[in-house]
Design a protein around this motif. Structure first.
Motif, PDB file in Angstrom:
ATOM      1  N   LEU A   1     -34.191  -8.264 -22.059  1.00  0.00           N
ATOM      2  CA  LEU A   1     -33.971  -9.549 -20.927  1.00  0.00           C
ATOM      3  C   LEU A   1     -35.580  -9.795 -20.465  1.00  0.00           C
ATOM      4  CD1 LEU A   1     -31.306  -8.371 -18.661  1.00  0.00           C
ATOM      5  CD2 LEU A   1     -31.023  -9.755 -20.619  1.00  0.00           C
TER       6      LEU A   1
ATOM      7  N   LEU B   1     -36.986 -10.209 -17.401  1.00  0.00           N
ATOM      8  CA  LEU B   1     -36.610 -10.132 -16.181  1.00  0.00           C
ATOM      9  C   LEU B   1     -37.333 -10.809 -14.921  1.00  0.00           C
ATOM     10  CD1 LEU B   1     -36.271  -6.200 -16.582  1.00  0.00           C
ATOM     11  CD2 LEU B   1     -34.397  -7.898 -15.923  1.00  0.00           C
TER      12      LEU B   1
ATOM     13  N   ALA C   1     -31.374  -5.960 -13.781  1.00  0.00           N
ATOM     14  CA  ALA C   1     -30.717  -7.174 -13.627  1.00  0.00           C
ATOM     15  C   ALA C   1     -29.673  -7.195 -12.365  1.00  0.00           C
ATOM     16  CB  ALA C   1     -30.260  -7.446 -14.732  1.00  0.00           C
TER      17      ALA C   1
ATOM     18  N   LEU D   1     -35.404 -14.098 -14.747  1.00  0.00           N
ATOM     19  CA  LEU D   1     -34.236 -13.661 -13.967  1.00  0.00           C
ATOM     20  C   LEU D   1     -34.659 -13.696 -12.495  1.00  0.00           C
ATOM     21  CD1 LEU D   1     -31.315 -13.189 -13.835  1.00  0.00           C
ATOM     22  CD2 LEU D   1     -31.929 -10.681 -14.276  1.00  0.00           C
TER      23      LEU D   1
ATOM     24  N   ASP E   1     -32.644  -2.720 -18.981  1.00  0.00           N
ATOM     25  CA  ASP E   1     -32.615  -3.885 -18.412  1.00  0.00           C
ATOM     26  C   ASP E   1     -31.515  -4.470 -17.525  1.00  0.00           C
ATOM     27  OD1 ASP E   1     -34.923  -4.137 -19.618  1.00  0.00           O
ATOM     28  OD2 ASP E   1     -34.390  -5.796 -21.158  1.00  0.00           O
TER      29      ASP E   1
END
Length: 274
Positions: A182, A184, A214, A187, A210
């Motif tokens: 991901l 991050l 998350a 995110l 990850d």
């Protein structure tokens, strides 16, 4: 009765508690029972969800009654979600059947149309006492039939939240059915702009580190499909060696339970119940 006809309290509790709910794609009694067996053993809440192709095999009413009946036999919170709903009539049919949560998939639509549909369906879902998830497909999240990544725009995620979406599905590197890492940093930007609850699809292949990172950034629902499908196929291939069809069904339930269990610990490591 542990069935939640309104999934919003489950999502809010997960966000406040710093954990995520695994959302398992199921299409049969054996798959649903295997996932619930895993959740009951772990003492943790769970989401079961149906894909549009699944409810071509049995109606939303049939799935809703099945999951409600199974929820009567466990002590953990359970809800039912429509995954990747593309047809408005299908979304409404699931709400009428008693789904606690539905997803509108705007893949291929202009963003303005997705925004308009989000506001429209949010009103319907909330009047029905249920949650609405909206995906960034078409301008973000890769779809089940198209794994070409196009990351989510944090400003668009904020606009979807403002339009009434309870959950925002984010495209930050995960792919359906494939190993992935991901973004991050992206995110975190989405979380800053749109807040939580957030959703990740393609959870079967996301690196465990990850996934846990998350969750710390506001992800409260993680979709798990491929891990279960692979377990079912492996168990089904072994059924010719079993003495009866009932032994085959039992093997599938056990395989699904085994595939589902690790995600409950991974996403919800420090709580025993919701």
């Amino acid at each position: 009765m542990t069935y939640h006809a309104d999934a919003r309290p489950l999502y809010h509790a997960a966000l406040a508690g710093g954990y995520a709910l695994p959302a398992y794609n199921v299409c049969s009694l054996e798959m649903a029972k295997g996932c619930l067996d895993a959740a009951e053993a772990a003492g943790k809440p769970v989401i079961l969800q149906t894909y549009p192709a699944d409810i071509e095999q049995a109606s939303p009413h049939v799935f809703a009654q099945l999951i409600r009946a199974l929820a009567d036999e466990v002590s953990v919170p359970v809800t039912l979600h429509l995954d990747h709903g593309r047809d408005v009539d299908q979304v409404i049919a699931c709400l009428r059947a008693g789904y606690g949560s539905v997803m509108f998939d705007g893949q291929g639509l202009p963003f303005d149309e997705t925004l308009r549909m989000t506001a429209h369906l949010a009103g319907i879902a909330h009047a029905s006492g249920a949650a609405l998830e909206v995906s960034a497909e078409g301008f973000g999240l890769p779809g089940a039939d198209d794994n070409v990544l196009d990351t989510t725009d944090p400003q668009q995620a904020r606009a979807l939240r403002d339009a009434g979406a309870d959950l925002i599905a984010c495209a930050v590197g995960s792919e359906h059915g494939h190993a992935s890492r991901l973004d991050l940093t992206l995110l975190a930007e989405i979380q800053t702009q749109a807040g939580g609850p957030l959703v990740l699809h393609g959870g079967s292949g996301i690196h465990p580190d990850d996934l846990q990172a998350a969750v710390r950034q506001g992800v409260t629902k993680v979709n798990i499909g491929s891990a279960l499908y692979r377990a079912v196929r492996a168990a089904w291939m072994a059924t010719p060696t079993l003495p009866t069809h009932r032994a085959g069904y039992a093997s599938i339930r056990a395989a699904v339970k085994g595939a589902a269990a690790p995600f409950l610990d991974l996403l919800h490591p420090q709580r025993n119940s919701a």
